[in-house]
Scaffold this active site. Structure first.
Site, PDB file in Angstrom:
ATOM      1  N   CYS A  64       0.806  -1.278   0.032  1.00  0.00           N
ATOM      2  CA  CYS A  64      -0.148   0.028  -0.050  1.00  0.00           C
ATOM      3  C   CYS A  64       0.865   1.303  -0.009  1.00  0.00           C
ATOM      4  CB  CYS A  64      -0.981   0.266   1.358  1.00  0.00           C
ATOM      5  SG  CYS A  64      -2.045  -1.243   1.199  1.00  0.00           S
ATOM      6  N   GLY A  99      -7.224  -0.054   3.547  1.00  0.00           N
ATOM      7  CA  GLY A  99      -5.699  -0.174   3.174  1.00  0.00           C
ATOM      8  C   GLY A  99      -4.975   0.823   3.958  1.00  0.00           C
ATOM      9  N   SER A 100      -4.055   1.656   3.428  1.00  0.00           N
ATOM     10  CA  SER A 100      -3.309   2.499   4.356  1.00  0.00           C
ATOM     11  C   SER A 100      -3.755   3.737   4.692  1.00  0.00           C
ATOM     12  CB  SER A 100      -2.137   2.810   3.371  1.00  0.00           C
ATOM     13  OG  SER A 100      -1.331   1.732   3.246  1.00  0.00           O
ATOM     14  N   ILE A 101      -4.982   4.051   4.450  1.00  0.00           N
ATOM     15  CA  ILE A 101      -5.853   5.289   5.250  1.00  0.00           C
ATOM     16  C   ILE A 101      -5.759   4.814   6.536  1.00  0.00           C
ATOM     17  CG2 ILE A 101      -8.120   6.023   5.609  1.00  0.00           C
ATOM     18  CD1 ILE A 101      -8.738   5.917   2.638  1.00  0.00           C
TER      19      ILE A 101
END
Length: 490
Positions: A6, A211-213
Site C-alpha cells: 500500500c 488499506g493505508s488510510i
C-alpha cells in the site's frame, strides 16, 4: 512488484519513478514543420509503452532494445523492470493502444499527453540519445489534472451521480462515494456489489477495506499520547519498548522517523508474511514477519514508504496505553468521532457485512481477495470504514474532538516531498495555500481507497472501492470538479 504494497496518496506510478532519470525540462510546442521529429517522438513513446505493457517475461529483451546503455547503467535493469511493472499495474492495458492527445517539444526531448478510458490523464516525458536508432535516455511519467467543466453548486449532486453511474456501468467502479462540506452532505451514492456471490449490494454504510488510510488513525493515536505527555516525537523505540528484539531499531530509530517513513524500516510484505497471513491478528505477529530484516538505510538517511514502521508505532501505543491497538483506536478515535461502522474486522467476520474486495484475474474475471488478506489488518492498514464514517472523522477533525487544531497542524506539516505531494506524520498534504488538503489513500489487490479533507473550508471527498484501482480516477475527477465548482472559503 509485490501487489500487497500500500502506498501513500502520491500516485503510485509517480512515486515509483524515483528510480528513473529526471524529467525533461523546457519542453515547447513544436512547429508545424516538425512533423518528422514529432513522428520520432511518437514512435519512441509507443516503444516505451510496448515495454510497459509487455508480458513480464518479455520486458527485459524490450528494455535492452529500446533504452540506452547509460539509462540502464544508472538505474539498473531490476529497478527499471519494477518501475514498468508498477506502471502496468496502475495504468492497465490502456497504454498499449493509446494515442497521445498532444505532443510537445522535439526532436530529441518531448512530452506526450494521454487520456485513459476512465478519464485519467497521463504525461510521458522522454529524452532520446543516439543517431542511427535513437534510444530512450531519460523518462518521467506523471499524472495530469483531469479536464472538467465547472458547474453551479446546485448542479454538483447530479453531475457526481451521473459520473458514478457511468463508471459503474462501464465496470470501472464498485464502491461508495461521499462529498460533503462540513455538516452539509453534497452527495453520497454506492454502486456495485459488496458480495457478488450472495448478491449483496454496496451501500453508503458498507464498511470497505481502507488499506493505508488507517495510518492516519495510528498517527492521531501517537499524537494523543504525545499531547498527554507520555511520549516525545524524538523518543527512540527502546524508551517505550525496552525489550524490542532488533537492537538497531531499538537504540537508533525515533518515533519521528517512524511517522515520516525515514527510519529505514521496511515492510512486512515478504515470504514470512505470506506463510503466516491467515493467522496474523496482532501487532506482535506482524512484527515477527519483518523484525529481523536489515534496515533499508541508516535511520534518518533516506525515505522509503514503510508498512513496518506503523506496526512498531502500534506496539508503542499498546505499551503506553495498556490496551491492544485495535481497542485503543476504537475507544479513542472511532467512538468519539461517531464512526459507527468502523473497525479492524477479522477477515472471517461475515457478520460485519463489509464489502469483499475483488481483483481481476489474468483471464479477465473477478475473484475475491480473501486469500490475499491477513486474518486482521495492522496499524499500517487493513481496517474497515464506510464513507459515512470518513465524513464523521472529518467532522471530528474540524471540531477538534480528537486533537486540538495546533496538534493536528503538527501532523499536517509536510516533512518530506514527493513531486507535488508532501508527507507529514502519516498524513499526505497537498493542494495550494488557498486550498490545501490532507489525507491518505490505500491500495492492494481488490482494495482502492481515497480520502481528502480540506481543513480550512471543511470539504470532504471519500471514495472507497472494492475492486482494483477503482477509487483513484474517481477521486481525481471529483476533486477537480469540486474545486472548480465551489469557491474556497475560510
Amino acid at each position: 512488484m509485490n501487489r500487497g504494497l500500500c502506498r501513500c496518496i502520491t500516485a503510485v506510478w509517480l512515486a515509483a519513478l524515483a528510480l528513473s532519470s529526471p524529467a525533461v525540462a523546457n519542453a515547447r510546442p513544436e512547429a508545424a514543420s516538425g512533423q518528422a521529429s514529432q513522428g520520432l517522438m511518437r514512435q519512441s513513446a509507443a516503444q516505451f509503452w510496448q515495454v510497459v505493457t509487455a508480458k513480464p517475461e518479455d520486458r527485459l529483451a524490450l528494455l535492452q532494445r529500446y533504452f540506452s546503455p547509460g539509462m540502464r547503467e544508472r538505474n539498473g535493469d531490476a529497478g527499471l523492470l519494477e518501475t514498468f511493472a508498477t506502471l502496468a499495474e496502475v495504468l492497465g492495458s490502456d497504454m498499449a493502444s493509446s494515442r497521445p492527445t498532444e505532443v510537445l517539444g522535439g526532436p530529441r526531448e518531448g512530452e506526450l499527453h494521454y487520456t485513459l478510458s476512465d478519464g485519467r490523464r497521463v504525461s510521458l516525458k522522454i529524452t532520446l540519445a543516439g543517431d542511427a536508432a535513437p534510444l530512450i535516455e531519460k523518462f518521467a511519467v506523471r499524472p495530469l489534472p483531469p479536464k472538467v467543466t465547472a458547474v453551479k453548486p446546485a448542479q454538483l449532486p447530479a453531475a457526481i451521480d451521473a459520473r458514478i453511474k457511468a463508471e459503474s456501468r462501464a465496470g470501472r467502479f464498485s464502491g461508495a462515494v461521499l462529498v460533503a462540506r462540513g455538516d452539509e452532505l453534497i452527495h453520497a451514492r454506492a454502486a456495485g456489489m459488496a458480495d457478488r456471490q450472495a448478491g449483496r449490494a454496496n451501500l453508503i454504510d458498507t464498511p470497505f477495506n481502507l488499506g493505508s488510510i488507517n495510518k492516519m488513525f495510528t498517527a492521531i493515536a501517537i499524537a494523543q499520547l504525545q499531547a498527554a505527555g507520555k511520549l516525545d516525537w524524538q523518543d527512540r523505540v527502546g524508551r517505550h519498548l525496552p525489550d524490542f528484539p532488533n537492537a538497531k531499531i531499538r537504540d537508533q530509530v525515533t518515533i519521528h522517523q517512524l511517522l515520516t517513513h525515514t527510519s529505514g524500516v521496511g515492510s512486512y510484505w515478504n515470504e514470512a508474511h505470506a506463510a503466516r497471513r491467515h493467522e496474523l491478528d496482532t501487532q506482535l505477529g506482524f512484527l515477527q514477519t519483518f523484525v529481523d530484516q536489515p534496515l533499508l538505510f541508516e535511520p534518518g538517511a533516506g525515505l522509503e514508504y514503510s508498512n513496518g514502521g506503523p506496526v512498531i508505532l502500534g506496539l508503542i501505543i499498546e505499551a503506553i496505553s495498556g490496551m491492544d491497538y485495535y481497542s485503543y483506536i476504537r475507544k479513542h478515535i472511532y467512538e468519539p468521532a461517531g464512526m459507527r461502522w468502523a473497525d479492524h474486522f477479522r477477515r472471517d467476520d461475515r457478520s460485519a457485512k463489509f464489502a469483499l474486495g475483488y481483483m481481476k484475474t489474468d483471464a479477465g474475471s473477478w475473484q475475491d481477495n480473501s486469500q490475499t488478506l491477513s486474518l486482521r489488518g495492522s496499524a499500517a492498514g487493513g481496517g474497515y470504514a464506510s464513507v459515512r464514517d470518513l465524513h464523521a472523522f472529518a467532522r471530528a477533525l474540524k471540531q477538534e474532538r480528537l486533537l486540538t487544531r495546533p496538534q493536528l497542524e503538527t501532523l499536517w506539516e509536510a516533512r518530506g516531498q514527493t513531486g507535488p505531494i508532501g508527507y507529514g506524520y502519516l498524513f499526505s498534504v497537498g493542494g495550494t495555500p488557498a486550498r490545501r488538503w490532507v489525507g491518505h489513500n490505500g491500495g492492494a489487490p481488490g482494495i482502492s481507497a481515497e480520502f481528502l479533507f480540506y481543513p480550512d473550508d471543511g470539504l470532504v471527498i471519500a471514495v472507497l472501492a472494492n475492486q482494483d484501482h477503482a477509487a483513484t480516477a474517481m477521486r481525481e475527477w471529483l476533486s477537480a470538479l469540486v474545486e472548480a465548482s465551489l469557491p474556497a472559503r475560510r
